[in-house]
Design a protein around this motif. Structure first.
Motif, PDB file in Angstrom:
ATOM      1  N   THR A  40       0.850  -1.179   0.000  1.00 44.27           N
ATOM      2  CA  THR A  40       0.000   0.000   0.000  1.00 44.27           C
ATOM      3  C   THR A  40       0.892   1.238   0.000  1.00 44.27           C
ATOM      4  O   THR A  40       2.067   1.157   0.394  1.00 44.27           O
ATOM      5  N   PRO A  41       0.382   2.366  -0.451  1.00 41.58           N
ATOM      6  CA  PRO A  41       1.206   3.580  -0.559  1.00 41.58           C
ATOM      7  C   PRO A  41       1.898   3.947   0.749  1.00 41.58           C
ATOM      8  O   PRO A  41       1.263   3.977   1.805  1.00 41.58           O
ATOM      9  N   GLY A  42       3.193   4.192   0.655  1.00 44.48           N
ATOM     10  CA  GLY A  42       3.968   4.604   1.816  1.00 44.48           C
ATOM     11  C   GLY A  42       4.395   3.475   2.728  1.00 44.48           C
ATOM     12  O   GLY A  42       5.023   3.723   3.761  1.00 44.48           O
ATOM     13  N   ASN A  43       4.063   2.252   2.367  1.00 45.40           N
ATOM     14  CA  ASN A  43       4.398   1.107   3.216  1.00 45.40           C
ATOM     15  C   ASN A  43       5.296   0.121   2.493  1.00 45.40           C
ATOM     16  O   ASN A  43       5.433   0.153   1.261  1.00 45.40           O
ATOM     17  N   GLU A  44       5.877  -0.773   3.274  1.00 44.54           N
ATOM     18  CA  GLU A  44       6.734  -1.794   2.690  1.00 44.54           C
ATOM     19  C   GLU A  44       5.896  -2.846   1.978  1.00 44.54           C
ATOM     20  O   GLU A  44       4.705  -3.008   2.240  1.00 44.54           O
ATOM     21  N   ARG A  45       6.560  -3.563   1.101  1.00 46.29           N
ATOM     22  CA  ARG A  45       5.920  -4.679   0.420  1.00 46.29           C
ATOM     23  C   ARG A  45       5.897  -5.854   1.396  1.00 46.29           C
ATOM     24  O   ARG A  45       6.926  -6.227   1.958  1.00 46.29           O
ATOM     25  N   ASN A  46       4.725  -6.440   1.598  1.00 49.12           N
ATOM     26  CA  ASN A  46       4.562  -7.515   2.574  1.00 49.12           C
ATOM     27  C   ASN A  46       4.230  -8.847   1.922  1.00 49.12           C
ATOM     28  O   ASN A  46       3.469  -8.906   0.939  1.00 49.12           O
ATOM     29  N   MET A  83      -8.523 -15.339  -3.807  1.00 48.47           N
ATOM     30  CA  MET A  83      -8.753 -14.515  -2.628  1.00 48.47           C
ATOM     31  C   MET A  83     -10.253 -14.480  -2.333  1.00 48.47           C
ATOM     32  O   MET A  83     -11.033 -13.978  -3.152  1.00 48.47           O
ATOM     33  N   ASN A  84     -10.628 -15.017  -1.189  1.00 51.55           N
ATOM     34  CA  ASN A  84     -12.029 -15.067  -0.774  1.00 51.55           C
ATOM     35  C   ASN A  84     -12.236 -14.236   0.479  1.00 51.55           C
ATOM     36  O   ASN A  84     -11.283 -13.893   1.178  1.00 51.55           O
ATOM     37  N   SER A  85     -13.485 -13.943   0.775  1.00 52.00           N
ATOM     38  CA  SER A  85     -13.841 -13.176   1.972  1.00 52.00           C
ATOM     39  C   SER A  85     -12.980 -11.927   2.087  1.00 52.00           C
ATOM     40  O   SER A  85     -12.404 -11.637   3.149  1.00 52.00           O
ATOM     41  N   LEU A  86     -12.889 -11.205   1.004  1.00 51.21           N
ATOM     42  CA  LEU A  86     -11.999 -10.049   0.972  1.00 51.21           C
ATOM     43  C   LEU A  86     -12.470  -8.953   1.928  1.00 51.21           C
ATOM     44  O   LEU A  86     -13.674  -8.758   2.144  1.00 51.21           O
ATOM     45  N   LYS A  87     -11.482  -8.258   2.489  1.00 44.61           N
ATOM     46  CA  LYS A  87     -11.723  -7.185   3.440  1.00 44.61           C
ATOM     47  C   LYS A  87     -11.126  -5.885   2.887  1.00 44.61           C
ATOM     48  O   LYS A  87     -10.182  -5.930   2.097  1.00 44.61           O
ATOM     49  N   PRO A  88     -11.625  -4.753   3.326  1.00 46.18           N
ATOM     50  CA  PRO A  88     -11.033  -3.485   2.860  1.00 46.18           C
ATOM     51  C   PRO A  88      -9.532  -3.406   3.114  1.00 46.18           C
ATOM     52  O   PRO A  88      -8.800  -2.812   2.308  1.00 46.18           O
ATOM     53  N   GLU A  89      -9.061  -4.024   4.178  1.00 46.09           N
ATOM     54  CA  GLU A  89      -7.628  -3.988   4.473  1.00 46.09           C
ATOM     55  C   GLU A  89      -6.799  -4.842   3.530  1.00 46.09           C
ATOM     56  O   GLU A  89      -5.563  -4.821   3.591  1.00 46.09           O
ATOM     57  N   ASP A  90      -7.433  -5.609   2.660  1.00 50.75           N
ATOM     58  CA  ASP A  90      -6.719  -6.349   1.624  1.00 50.75           C
ATOM     59  C   ASP A  90      -6.402  -5.462   0.422  1.00 50.75           C
ATOM     60  O   ASP A  90      -5.689  -5.881  -0.491  1.00 50.75           O
ATOM     61  N   THR A  91      -6.932  -4.252   0.418  1.00 52.55           N
ATOM     62  CA  THR A  91      -6.665  -3.327  -0.676  1.00 52.55           C
ATOM     63  C   THR A  91      -5.179  -3.023  -0.778  1.00 52.55           C
ATOM     64  O   THR A  91      -4.542  -2.647   0.205  1.00 52.55           O
ATOM     65  N   ALA A  92      -4.608  -3.240  -1.965  1.00 56.35           N
ATOM     66  CA  ALA A  92      -3.174  -3.056  -2.173  1.00 56.35           C
ATOM     67  C   ALA A  92      -2.852  -3.339  -3.639  1.00 56.35           C
ATOM     68  O   ALA A  92      -3.696  -3.831  -4.388  1.00 56.35           O
ATOM     69  N   VAL A  93      -1.616  -3.041  -4.003  1.00 54.82           N
ATOM     70  CA  VAL A  93      -1.080  -3.541  -5.260  1.00 54.82           C
ATOM     71  C   VAL A  93      -0.443  -4.894  -4.955  1.00 54.82           C
ATOM     72  O   VAL A  93       0.368  -5.003  -4.036  1.00 54.82           O
TER      73      VAL A  93
END
Length: 122
Positions: A40-46, A83-93
């Motif tokens: 996500t913007p400004g964060n490390e790749r996880n 990816m199932n049961s997706l959550k808003p916090e899964d938003t990312a590249v």
């Protein structure tokens, strides 16, 4: 040389599903361990998930266990991330990465894709 292309990203509502694909060209994918990462913007790749080349052993980040599944179809030179049961916090590249004869837990990867955006709305 291996080129990786991710596809399947998009916009989905919370609770929905998406399947990402990572397709390789240039060489056979059968001897590459493949991992998925997200950023996500400004964060490390996880790290998200990985699948080995040899036995198809898988590994997942705690945040996605039980919801995401990584698989591979060597005949199509493709690795999938269901990816199932997706959550808003899964938003990312989401990026895929590959290592020749790699192992679970590898910290660096030889090849990376360009990424695909996943957006989960609440």
């Amino acid at each position: 040389q291996v080129q990786l292309v991710e596809s399947g990203g998009g916009l989905v509502q919370a609770g929905g599903s998406l399947r990402l694909a990572c397709t390789a060209s240039g060489r056979s994918f059968t001897t590459y361990t493949v991992a998925w990462f997200r950023q996500t913007p400004g964060n490390e790749r996880n790290f998200v998930a990985a699948i080995t080349w040899s036995r198809g052993t898988t590994d997942y980040a705690d945040s996605v266990k039980g919801r995401f599944k990584v698989s591979r179809e060597n005949a199509k030179n493709t690795v999938y991330l269901q990816m199932n049961s997706l959550k808003p916090e899964d938003t990312a590249v989401y990026y895929c990465a590959a290592n020749y004869l790699g192992k679970l837990g590898d910290k660096s990867f030889d090849y990376w894709g360009q990424g695909t955006q996943v957006t989960v709305s609440s």
